[in-house]
Scaffold this active site. Structure first.
Site, short mmCIF file in Angstrom:
data_model
loop_
_atom_site.label_atom_id
_atom_site.label_comp_id
_atom_site.label_asym_id
_atom_site.label_seq_id
_atom_site.Cartn_x
_atom_site.Cartn_y
_atom_site.Cartn_z
N HIS A 17 1.26 -1.26 0.12
CA HIS A 17 -0.05 0.15 0.44
C HIS A 17 0.63 1.00 -0.07
CE1 HIS A 17 -3.36 2.44 0.75
NE2 HIS A 17 -2.85 3.35 1.59
N GLY A 61 3.20 5.32 4.16
CA GLY A 61 2.58 5.68 5.61
C GLY A 61 1.06 5.12 5.83
N SER A 67 -2.70 5.47 6.47
CA SER A 67 -4.04 5.90 5.42
C SER A 67 -4.30 7.27 6.43
CB SER A 67 -5.47 4.47 5.64
OG SER A 67 -6.07 5.04 4.49
N GLY A 68 -4.71 8.52 5.11
CA GLY A 68 -5.03 9.46 5.59
C GLY A 68 -3.86 10.11 5.94
N GLY A 123 -1.78 11.52 3.42
CA GLY A 123 -1.23 12.25 2.61
C GLY A 123 -0.46 12.30 1.61
N LYS A 124 -0.34 10.63 1.42
CA LYS A 124 0.35 10.18 0.43
C LYS A 124 -0.36 10.43 -1.06
CE LYS A 124 -0.15 6.13 1.33
NZ LYS A 124 -1.42 6.69 2.24
N SER A 125 -1.39 10.18 -1.92
CA SER A 125 -2.06 11.21 -2.80
C SER A 125 -1.33 12.28 -3.08
CB SER A 125 -3.07 10.16 -2.97
OG SER A 125 -3.14 9.40 -2.95
N ASP A 168 -1.58 4.38 -4.05
CA ASP A 168 -2.40 3.14 -3.53
C ASP A 168 -2.22 1.68 -3.42
OD1 ASP A 168 -4.51 2.92 -1.34
OD2 ASP A 168 -5.68 2.12 -2.93
N GLU A 214 -7.10 8.84 -5.99
CA GLU A 214 -8.06 9.03 -4.63
C GLU A 214 -7.98 10.07 -4.39
OE1 GLU A 214 -10.59 7.48 -1.49
OE2 GLU A 214 -9.24 6.35 -2.05
N ARG A 236 19.01 14.03 11.55
CA ARG A 236 19.20 15.17 10.47
C ARG A 236 20.46 15.64 10.63
NH1 ARG A 236 18.24 20.43 16.07
NH2 ARG A 236 18.39 21.23 14.36
#
Length: 313
Positions: free
Chosen positions: A146, A161, A163-164, A166-168, A185, A209, A250
């Site tokens: 995924h 990462g 779901s939700g 912000g990958k897309s 997706d 999506e 860093r």
């Protein structure tokens, strides 16, 4: 690196699918399916001359000019018995290259043993190459993950990462900045020629999506240059919600890796918080990756300038 092989793997494809992928004409459908279990392809010149020692019947057999002319030189009875002996070995299929006419005896023999018969307009060597590429990908070790796969400055970045996170949306901004989408997706990863290569499932290829908007087609919206059918994975970018107290890299002097299909891939953890420009961070990661490939490591260079280069004995 784990040197995987396509041993003891059998994939079954329909005759129609096989013909479509390789642009073949179906002469006889046979059993309607083909079992692919070898990436190699053979030209049965020795076999039609009567030598079957070391013959591998798991390989697809291709008839080219040389084999065709030899068969044509035989009497009708001898040609029929020679062809039947070959087809009776339970071949995956038999393919005639160069649009060579299929001998009249072939359909009857093929029906007896349910062997699919095809014909191709391609020259023999190009046809064999196409079949081997197709089989290599079909039999390659596979994993589905995924995430989103992007081509950024020629570097394949697999964005992962929860779901939700912000990958897309991040991928959409990268496309808007001139980079290319490979898969959104669901990403199909295959081990091919010592590399991990990713692509999208065919049914959702180039679709994304976007929450609040819905489904978009990136190719139609941004043009053919905004998409790529496949890409080697170079970097895994794990998006993680910013958490106070967590320690994030860093300096970048010590690299982390994640194993995919037996191959260790560079992994970076990118903390996500309001105001952070993640697409720019990923662009920077891609540029930095290419610089390191060229022999320049900013972290090592800085440490050397501060502490001096270590003595080399």
């Amino acid at each position: 690196m784990n040197n995987k092989k396509n041993e003891n793997v059998v994939k079954t494809v329909s005759v129609k699918e096989f013909a479509k992928e390789l642009e073949l004409e179906i002469v006889y459908e046979g059993s309607g399916k083909i079992e692919v279990q070898s990436i190699s392809v053979s030209r049965p010149g020795l076999q039609i001359s009567g030598f079957y020692k070391f013959f591998d019947n798991k390989r697809i057999q291709v008839i080219g000019n040389a084999e065709y002319d030899f068969l044509k030189s035989l009497t009708a009875a001898k040609r029929k018995s020679t062809i039947e002996e070959l087809i009776s070995k339970e071949l995956p299929c038999l393919i005639f290259s160069r649009n060579l006419p299929v001998f009249d005896e072939i359909p009857e023999i093929a029906k007896k043993y349910e062997c699919p018969i095809f014909r191709s307009s391609k020259v023999t060597i190009l046809l064999i190459n196409d079949i081997m590429v197709y089989q290599s990908e079909l039999l390659a070790p596979t994993e589905i993950v995924h995430g989103v796969l992007m081509d950024v400055f020629g570097v394949g970045i697999l964005i992962k990462g929860r779901s939700g996170i912000g990958k897309s949306e991040i991928a959409l901004e990268l496309v808007n900045r001139g980079h290319r989408l490979v898969a959104d997706d669901s990403v199909i990863l295959k081990y091919i020629n010592d590399q991990v290569v990713g692509k999208s499932p065919e049914k959702i290829r180039y679709y994304m999506e976007i929450r609040g908007i819905g489904i978009i087609n990136v190719q139609q919206m941004f043009g053919p240059g905004a998409v790529s059918p496949s890409k080697r994975v170079d970097i895994i970018a794990e998006l993680s919600p910013w958490a106070e107290g967590d320690t994030y890299d860093r300096i970048g002097y010590e690299e982390n890796y994640e194993n995919i299909l037996g191959v260790d891939k560079l992994k970076i953890v990118v903390p996500v918080s309001p105001g952070r420009n993640i697409p720019v961070v990923l662009e920077t990661a891609a540029r930095n990756f290419r610089l390191k490939q060229a022999g320049f490591d900013a972290s090592a260079d800085l440490i050397a300038s501060v502490f001096g280069k270590p003595d080399v004995k």
